[in-house]
Design an enzyme around this catalytic site. Structure first.
Site, PDB file in Angstrom:
ATOM      1  N   HIS A 236       6.153 -13.376  10.440  1.00  0.00           N
ATOM      2  CA  HIS A 236       5.559 -12.040  10.403  1.00  0.00           C
ATOM      3  C   HIS A 236       4.182 -11.976   9.737  1.00  0.00           C
ATOM      4  O   HIS A 236       3.190 -11.615  10.355  1.00  0.00           O
ATOM      5  CB  HIS A 236       6.486 -11.089   9.630  1.00  0.00           C
TER       6      HIS A 236
HETATM    7  C1  BDR Z   1       8.611  -8.274   6.688  1.00  0.00           C
HETATM    8  O1  BDR Z   1       9.652  -8.106   5.716  1.00  0.00           O
HETATM    9  C2  BDR Z   1       9.775  -9.255   4.918  1.00  0.00           C
HETATM   10  O2  BDR Z   1      11.070  -9.720   4.953  1.00  0.00           O
HETATM   11  C3  BDR Z   1       8.763 -10.262   5.429  1.00  0.00           C
HETATM   12  O3  BDR Z   1       8.138 -10.927   4.355  1.00  0.00           O
HETATM   13  C4  BDR Z   1       7.772  -9.423   6.209  1.00  0.00           C
HETATM   14  O4  BDR Z   1       6.746  -8.948   5.366  1.00  0.00           O
HETATM   15  C5  BDR Z   1       9.249  -8.437   8.046  1.00  0.00           C
HETATM   16  O5  BDR Z   1      10.067  -7.353   8.341  1.00  0.00           O
END
Ligand code: BDR
Ligand code: CA
Length: 307
Positions: A236
């Site tokens: 992400h």
């Molecule tokens: C986001 O939430 C966190 O778990 C990850 O680091 C990312 O920023 C994805 O949904």
């Protein structure tokens, strides 16, 4: 000229790669790293940010910030990120946090910077919201806010909500009402950027530096998700940084966006109107597509530049 940025984060297996990417990229000037609780508690996210910046040989200031959201309870995401936030990978400890609370430091930097600063948020938006809501005139010093947050489709914590948006929806609503342009790397985008064993192997072939190795080990720890089966897991947070570095890898669309702040099952949903159906004024942009092979090549190239 490098783009001045503040990275607000909650490392986090994917935040780890995002931080290393930012520090390795000459297109970006990282003015500070600010940290919130999120994927794991602030004790771990702060220690991880300090360890990662030290691993990269960077002396960028790392500041502690919010332990919990503006409203409601703190929840973590240890299923994905492990108890220590880095999938159980243990890094040499970094130095001490720099003095000053994240929201105060963000305001100071905005006030003093020679040019408008880009705020990059890859965790719950609490620190950024506290900074902007306590001194709204500073929004004029913000070039734009680039977030990994939200989804125009399904969420990943609830059917409606993505983790960062769901963790502090009021904070995200403050950013969306701030008058600053908010650029979203959503789950719909990051679903196109899947980490696979082949992509990790290609990174490993680029060298034997400690940062590259750590990034590979951390990514190898991330569990597969039902939603993606064997295809991989979304990487992400680096998407938000990569857009600033290589916008040509992405397609972007202006839109309006607002938050569902209700108490019901849709709380934390980002209502992203890509097709102008609401008639609301444009206050955001969404990154719609990414050239995933190009993204992973960029990441491998940059990680290999670090110690
Ligand atoms: C986001 O939430 C966190 O778990 C990850 O680091 C990312 O920023 C994805 O949904
Ligand atoms: Ca994150």
């Amino acid at each position: 000229m490098a783009i001045p940025i503040i990275v607000d984060c909650d490392p986090g297996t994917d935040d780890a790669v995002a931080i290393l990417l930012a520090l390795a990229s000459p297109e970006l000037a990282v003015l500070a790293v600010t940290v919130a609780g999120g994927n794991v508690g602030l004790g771990h996210t702060l220690a991880n940010a300090l360890a990662l910046t030290a691993l990269a040989g960077s002396d960028v200031a790392v500041h502690a910030g919010a332990e919990r959201p503006l409203l409601g309870a703190f929840t973590s995401e240890v299923r994905i990120h492990g108890e220590n936030g880095l999938g159980g990978v243990v890094l040499p400890p970094g130095g001490a946090a720099a003095p000053g609370l994240a929201c105060d430091v963000i305001r100071r930097i905005l006030r003093e910077a020679a040019e408008p600063v880009t705020l990059v948020g890859i965790g719950p938006a609490t620190n950024l919201a506290l900074a902007l809501t306590s001194e709204p005139a500073l929004t004029g010093r913000v070039r734009q806010i680039v977030l990994m947050s939200g989804a125009w489709g399904e969420g990943n914590v609830t059917p409606a909500a993505e983790f960062n948006a769901w963790s502090d929806p009021e904070a995200l609503a403050i950013l969306l009402a701030s008058g600053c342009r908010v650029v979203f790397a959503t789950l719909d985008l990051t679903a196109q950027a899947l980490v696979t064993p082949a992509r990790i192997a290609a990174w490993r072939e680029r060298g034997s530096g400690r940062c590259l190795r750590a990034a590979c080990d951390i990514q190898a720890s991330v569990p597969l998700l039902d939603r993606f089966g064997d295809s991989g897991t979304p990487l992400h947070d680096p998407c938000a940084l990569a857009w600033l570095i290589r916008p040509d890898l992405f397609a972007v669309r202006d839109c309006s966006a607002r938050m569902d702040l209700g108490p019901g099952p849709s709380r934390g949903r980002t209502l992203i109107d890509r097709w102008g159906r609401t008639g609301d004024a444009v206050n955001a942009a969404v990154l719609e597509t990414v050239d995933a092979d190009g993204l992973f090549r960029l990441l491998g190239e940059r990680l290999a530049l670090l110690p």
